[in-house]
Design a protein around this motif. Structure first.
Motif, PDB file in Angstrom:
ATOM      1  N   ASP A 313       0.831  -1.193   0.000  1.00 29.37           N
ATOM      2  CA  ASP A 313       0.000   0.000   0.000  1.00 29.37           C
ATOM      3  C   ASP A 313       0.871   1.251   0.000  1.00 29.37           C
ATOM      4  O   ASP A 313       2.106   1.166  -0.103  1.00 29.37           O
ATOM      5  N   GLY A 314       0.225   2.420   0.138  1.00 26.39           N
ATOM      6  CA  GLY A 314       0.962   3.678   0.084  1.00 26.39           C
ATOM      7  C   GLY A 314       1.958   3.855   1.203  1.00 26.39           C
ATOM      8  O   GLY A 314       2.888   4.648   1.082  1.00 26.39           O
ATOM      9  N   GLY A 315       1.783   3.111   2.311  1.00 25.65           N
ATOM     10  CA  GLY A 315       2.741   3.156   3.404  1.00 25.65           C
ATOM     11  C   GLY A 315       3.763   2.049   3.332  1.00 25.65           C
ATOM     12  O   GLY A 315       4.461   1.776   4.303  1.00 25.65           O
ATOM     13  N   ASN A 316       3.847   1.388   2.169  1.00 21.82           N
ATOM     14  CA  ASN A 316       4.752   0.257   1.929  1.00 21.82           C
ATOM     15  C   ASN A 316       4.484  -0.922   2.855  1.00 21.82           C
ATOM     16  O   ASN A 316       5.395  -1.668   3.212  1.00 21.82           O
ATOM     17  N   ASN A 317       3.221  -1.085   3.221  1.00 23.79           N
ATOM     18  CA  ASN A 317       2.808  -2.257   3.984  1.00 23.79           C
ATOM     19  C   ASN A 317       2.407  -3.368   3.015  1.00 23.79           C
ATOM     20  O   ASN A 317       1.694  -3.130   2.038  1.00 23.79           O
ATOM     21  N   ASN A 336      -6.327  -1.009  -2.595  1.00 28.74           N
ATOM     22  CA  ASN A 336      -5.347  -0.173  -1.896  1.00 28.74           C
ATOM     23  C   ASN A 336      -3.908  -0.411  -2.336  1.00 28.74           C
ATOM     24  O   ASN A 336      -2.978   0.112  -1.715  1.00 28.74           O
ATOM     25  N   ALA A 337      -3.702  -1.190  -3.401  1.00 29.35           N
ATOM     26  CA  ALA A 337      -2.340  -1.383  -3.899  1.00 29.35           C
ATOM     27  C   ALA A 337      -1.804  -0.076  -4.474  1.00 29.35           C
ATOM     28  O   ALA A 337      -2.477   0.607  -5.239  1.00 29.35           O
ATOM     29  N   LYS A 338      -0.590   0.251  -4.087  1.00 27.61           N
ATOM     30  CA  LYS A 338       0.083   1.446  -4.583  1.00 27.61           C
ATOM     31  C   LYS A 338       1.391   1.097  -5.279  1.00 27.61           C
ATOM     32  O   LYS A 338       1.783   1.756  -6.239  1.00 27.61           O
ATOM     33  N   TYR A 339       2.068   0.039  -4.788  1.00 33.34           N
ATOM     34  CA  TYR A 339       3.360  -0.337  -5.342  1.00 33.34           C
ATOM     35  C   TYR A 339       3.412  -1.845  -5.609  1.00 33.34           C
ATOM     36  O   TYR A 339       2.748  -2.640  -4.943  1.00 33.34           O
TER      37      TYR A 339
END
Length: 702
Positions: A313-317, A336-339
């Motif tokens: 996610d955006g917090g690299n979780n 919620n995938a960001k990366y």
């Protein structure tokens, strides 16, 4: 009697006056005591005198109302608690605040996020009792006090406890639903000034907490409070204020990312990402990408094998992962995938492409476009594209070629080529193969300059033996390259020694070499013209004024048609003189192509329809000058042909389930020696076109 001196309660002059009076009283007191001692004043008289004096000003009976406040000054010890609170709050007094005593929460001109929850202030390992008590539980988390309004509706992403507090932060109520709840809407009771929330770490772990006013979920944004820019003095920004490299392409409006979202220059060598937890594990056999930005719920597809991948996610979780993906497998980004991190065999970074969508297209290096010019991390001509369909065909015992000049949109002399695969030989101007055994393998073909890969594609090479039984037929519809009869004659020649009997259909040519070729004809002309240049269009049904394959088949007595192949595109794109012009034409051509194919499948959906990939022109400008004078140049038509080929590959690829196939003729013709003029092959060229058709037809036999 004791004397009371006055301090800073009143002003100096009045204080001095009272003190002088006190001294006088003290002096008089001593005089009176002397009189008593000398017997001139009796004890009874002395007591009476003291009573009179004490009656004049008794202890505790002097109030502020006995003092002229215009001459006095008061410190905080003489003020009521209520007045002190007013001064600490909104009292309009002219005081200088203590250093660091004013926070952004006390400023009225802040700009706030719609998300009211501040993750920086959460309390881990506790949840709220209904009385507001914090109760230890390592699986739960609690928010700090969140300012709110009374009788206001709020949306919360997840919660197990919701408590309401007044302005003193005293609990005044709680939400009666004490279970886990998601995407929940609640309304605060009267006199609510604060809210607190509790929830579990396991509640929607991939979704960040969000609390916003209203009854619907607003787009997520992290909590913030900023000073509104209207209240900040504007300062002129010069180039000296912006550090070199501080503005990335994402912050520009004139740069657009290319289709390949994997950057081979940003990798972690010697590690793979564990697909079960997102951790990096050391291994010399693998390399891993840095974070690749993705969009939740979107599909992505790799062109080569992926060993492992993980989403964050955006917090690299870590959110989720997968392993062992093949070329063309769909990668769906979860909520919620960001990366995305992907791991692959060391060295594969030179050819890896990950693109949005569900189908693999020709390789393109990572980079950005400015006015249609690709800017990437490589040097050289970055507009190069490799133009091949996903599958090419071959037959044992027959020569098959990929001429490098034919499959790129620039002169091959500007490039170096590389072919990876177990089949064939890489020669100076082509890859060539005369297979002895059937096979099904991949070829990776890349165009390079200055030792950098500019473009690459992976094709599936399917080689079959000339097997099969029974009979089949073929109708070839096309332009002058069909009308010449050389292409169809080569097809008949190849089937002469084949176990399958081939019958060609058509109203033109000399039996058995029949076809539907017409010089100067286009895709759209087969739809709109009943006759052109004195040649009748047998597919044109005057009652519907359009192409009608059922009408044609009925008139010719064809009850069964097994295969139809279109050989068109030269006349459709020849007389275009800009990219915009040819692209606009292609939009209409593809619409008509779809109509022709649909008409065939209305007659019989089982008919295999082949769309030939149009052959490129003669490699020589001299051939164009001799054939067309100054009316067209080789480079311009080569450009038109490349744009056309790219578009039809993209439009018709991966439609085999609909009985629509690409017939790859473009790669197997020698444009230096086997084109007679600008665009028409000689006998050897027609033989190569006929061989490509035969390879395609034999791919269905086993």
């Amino acid at each position: 009697m004791g004397i009371y001196y006055f301090d800073n309660l009143i002003d100096r002059d009045f204080r001095n006056l009272l003190n002088e009076m006190g001294k006088a009283v003290e002096a008089q007191g001593k005089t009176i005591q002397d009189l008593v001692a000398e017997g001139q004043l009796t004890v009874e008289q002395y007591a009476e005198l003291l009573e009179i004096i004490n009656g004049m000003i008794k202890k505790g009976e002097v109030t502020v109302y006995d003092i002229d406040k215009n001459k006095g000054k008061f410190d905080e010890t003489y003020l009521t608690d209520e007045l002190l609170q007013q001064i600490a709050g909104n009292a309009p007094i002219h005081s200088v605040p203590a250093e660091d005593s004013i926070t952004i929460n006390q400023i009225a001109f802040t700009k706030k996020s719609s998300n009211l929850y501040d993750d920086e202030t959460r309390i881990d390992g506790y949840y709220l009792g209904t009385d507001g008590t914090l109760i230890a539980n390592e699986e739960l988390v609690t928010s700090s006090f969140i300012s709110s309004n009374s009788l206001q509706s709020y949306f919360v992403k997840k919660a197990r406890r919701i408590l309401y507090y007044d302005s003193d932060k005293t609990v005044i109520g709680y939400d009666p639903d004490l279970n886990a709840k998601f995407d929940y809407v609640f309304t605060t009771p009267d006199n609510t000034s604060y809210i607190r929330l509790s929830w579990a770490y396991s509640d929607l772990p991939s979704s960040p907490q969000q609390l916003n006013a209203g009854t619907v979920e607003l787009p997520y944004e992290p909590y913030y409070k900023l000073i509104d820019r209207r209240y900040v003095e504007k300062q002129e920004i010069t180039s000296d204020d912006i550090p070199d490299g501080a503005i990335n392409p994402h912050k520009t409006s004139f740069m657009k990312p290319g289709k390949n979202i994997f950057d081979k220059e940003n990798i972690i060598k010697g590690y793979y990402v564990n697909y079960t937890n997102g951790n990096l594990v050391e291994s010399a056999s693998y390399n891993t990408s840095e974070d690749i930005e993705v969009i939740q719920f979107n599909n992505y597809v790799p062109n080569i094998s992926i060993r492992m991948l993980a989403f964050f996610d955006g917090g690299n979780n870590y959110i989720s992962g997968n392993q062992f993906l093949n070329p063309g497998d769909i990668i769906n980004a979860p909520e919620n995938a960001k990366y995305l991190k992907v791991s692959f065999n060391a060295g594969d970074e030179e050819y890896l492409q990950i693109e949005e969508g569900t189908t693999v297209t020709a390789y393109e290096p990572f980079g950005y476009y400015i006015d249609n010019l690709l800017i990437n991390n490589s040097s050289g001509d970055n507009r190069v594209k490799v133009l091949l369909p996903p599958t090419i065909y071959g037959v044992t015992g027959m020569e098959n070629n990929i001429y490098f000049q034919n499959i790129v949109n620039v002169k091959d002399t500007l490039l170096d080529f590389n072919v990876e695969g177990s089949e064939g030989k890489h020669m100076s101007k082509k890859w060539t193969d005369t297979p002895t055994n059937p096979s099904n393998s991949n070829l990776i073909i890349s165009a390079n300059k200055d030792f950098k890969v500019l473009a690459s594609t992976t094709v599936n090479l399917v080689v079959k033996e000339p097997l099969g039984t029974g009979s089949t037929n073929l109708l070839v519809i096309g332009d002058s390259t069909v009308n010449a009869g050389g292409l169809t004659q080569r097809i008949l020649d190849n089937f002469a020694d084949d176990p399958v009997t081939m019958t060609l259909l058509g109203t033109r040519g000399d039996a058995p070499n029949l076809h539907e070729g017409r010089g100067g004809w286009t895709v759209e002309r087969y739809r709109t013209d009943d006759m052109y240049d004195g040649v009748v269009n047998p597919f044109y049904n005057p009652s519907v004024m359009d192409f009608d394959f059922s009408y044609y088949a009925s008139n010719q007595g064809y009850s069964v048609v097994n295969n139809v192949m279109f050989v068109l595109g030269i006349n459709d794109t020849f007389n275009s003189f800009s990219d915009v012009e040819v692209d606009t034409k292609i939009d209409n051509i593809l619409t008509s192509y779809d109509f022709l194919i649909q008409s065939i499948h209305t007659f019989d959906p089982n008919v295999r329809v082949g769309v030939s990939i149009t052959i490129p022109p003669n490699a020589s400008q001299d051939a164009f000058g001799n054939a067309y004078g100054n009316n067209q140049t080789q480079w311009r038509y080569k450009r038109n042909n490349a744009i056309w080929i790219e578009r039809i590959i993209e439009h018709f690829k991966n439609k085999e389930a609909q009985n629509i196939y690409l017939v790859p003729m473009n790669h197997n013709i020698d444009t230096e020696n086997n084109i007679a003029d600008g665009v028409h092959p000689n006998t050897n060229g027609y033989n190569q076109m006929g061989d490509s058709t035969y390879f395609w037809l034999k791919s269905f036999d086993s």
